[in-house]
Scaffold this active site. Structure first.
Site, PDB file in Angstrom:
ATOM      1  N   TYR A   1       3.599  -0.129   8.018  1.00 54.73           N
ATOM      2  CA  TYR A   1       3.620   0.171   6.579  1.00 54.73           C
ATOM      3  C   TYR A   1       4.275   1.550   6.484  1.00 54.73           C
ATOM      4  CZ  TYR A   1      -0.376  -3.128   6.530  1.00 54.73           C
ATOM      5  OH  TYR A   1      -1.210  -4.195   6.709  1.00 54.73           O
TER       6      TYR A   1
ATOM      7  N   PHE B   1      -0.703   6.534  10.567  1.00 59.66           N
ATOM      8  CA  PHE B   1      -0.677   6.164  11.978  1.00 59.66           C
ATOM      9  C   PHE B   1       0.707   5.666  12.376  1.00 59.66           C
ATOM     10  CE2 PHE B   1      -5.038   5.686  10.482  1.00 59.66           C
ATOM     11  CZ  PHE B   1      -5.708   6.496  11.385  1.00 59.66           C
ATOM     12  N   CYS B   2       1.355   4.929  11.475  1.00 58.91           N
ATOM     13  CA  CYS B   2       2.737   4.492  11.730  1.00 58.91           C
ATOM     14  C   CYS B   2       3.676   5.688  11.751  1.00 58.91           C
ATOM     15  CB  CYS B   2       3.184   3.494  10.658  1.00 58.91           C
ATOM     16  SG  CYS B   2       2.170   1.984  10.583  1.00 58.91           S
TER      17      CYS B   2
END
Length: 314
Positions: A93, A98-99
């Site tokens: 996303y 975290f991405c």
């Protein structure tokens, strides 16, 4: 109602809730993905191509160009070609902190990668995987999950002879996952106006249909405004902004006068903090954080060190 619950569940996971260690998952099949290496010429934004100039001016221009290019190039830490992965695909996303941690690592090391933006409502893009969270990184056919574990494994792949990380670096990486990420949701959803601002941004950059964008923006904003109040209680936050400012100042104090926690160049902790903060930097909470703390100068240095995205088109 179903869409509203899905939106609430999505944003709770993507922007506030902690990531535990992932379950064991099978390696991803990449039969449909063609391996490739990309040679990419890059010129700094201020480079100008001219047809004819006086020799003296040209020489000065070449020197200026060379110095500019060297400054930018040296900021990157690209691994040797024999250690560079052939195919990297990130399922993500766009607004997920975290991405963004994983992308910061890839960008800093100038590792070319493709992105598959996952629809957070249907998740059809990751139906092939038993692991139903993001990020998922597929590296030369191997599926990696959980942002910190992804970075650990990939860092070892490209730096096989590197000494173990220091206790200081490990400590601050844990701090990012255990503390800093929990400051985000209570701040970006602090008021109804800020919740709408956040979801307007998320709906524009995410993989949503036209009708889903409307649902995500308004139903998601309303849901997460309420969820943020529960998160305040869960993490014992009384003043959202004060907690965010305190976290930012705690980090800058840890630098102890250094340009980066890693010294003259970023280490994995620097990249983790930068990655987590990047999605909120230009939201109201991020603007307030930079204005009211000392983190702005470090953030600017990180932007320069990480440089342009190494993402390639699929």
């Amino acid at each position: 109602m179903r869409t509203g619950r899905a939106v609430q569940s999505l944003m709770s996971r993507a922007l506030s809730l902690p990531r535990g260690l992932p379950p064991s998952v099978a390696g991803a099949s990449t039969a449909g993905l063609a391996a490739e290496r990309r040679s990419r010429w890059w010129f700094p934004p201020n480079a100008t191509i001219v047809k004819s100039v006086p020799v003296g001016v040209a020489a000065a221009g070449v020197m200026s160009f060379s110095l500019t290019f060297a400054t930018v190039a040296e900021a990157k830490e690209r691994p040797p070609m024999d250690l560079l992965p052939k195919e990297v695909v990130l399922y993500q996303y766009q607004a997920c902190p975290f991405c963004n941690k994983v992308r910061a690592f890839l960008d800093y090391h100038d590792i070319p990668y493709k992105v598959v933006e996952v629809n957070p409502l249907s998740k059809k893009e990751i139906k092939w995987s038993d692991y139903k969270k993001v990020p998922i990184l597929v590296v030369d056919g191997e599926q990696l999950v959980d942002s910190s574990e992804i970075i650990n494994i990939l860092n070892h792949k490209i730096n096989p002879d590197e000494a173990a990380t220091s206790e200081e670096e490990a400590k601050w990486r844990r701090w990012v996952d255990d503390h800093l990420v929990h400051m985000l949701s209570p701040n970006i959803y602090r008021t109804t106006a800020e919740a709408l601002e956040s979801f307007d941004y998320f709906s524009k950059i995410g993989n949503f249909s036209f009708t889903e964008k409307f649902a995500v923006k308004y139903m998601g904003a309303a849901a997460m405004y309420m969820v943020s109040k529960k998160l305040k209680k869960k993490y014992n936050i009384t003043d959202e902004r004060a907690a965010l400012y305190d976290a930012a100042n705690t980090w800058t104090e840890a630098l102890n006068g250094r340009s980066f926690l890693g010294g003259s160049k970023p280490n994995l902790a620097d990249l983790a903090v930068f990655g987590v903060l990047r999605p909120i930097r230009h939201l109201q909470a991020g603007r307030d954080m930079v204005e009211n703390t000392k983190i702005g100068e470090w953030y600017d240095r990180m932007e320069s060190a990480v440089g342009d995205a190494s993402r390639i088109n699929a």
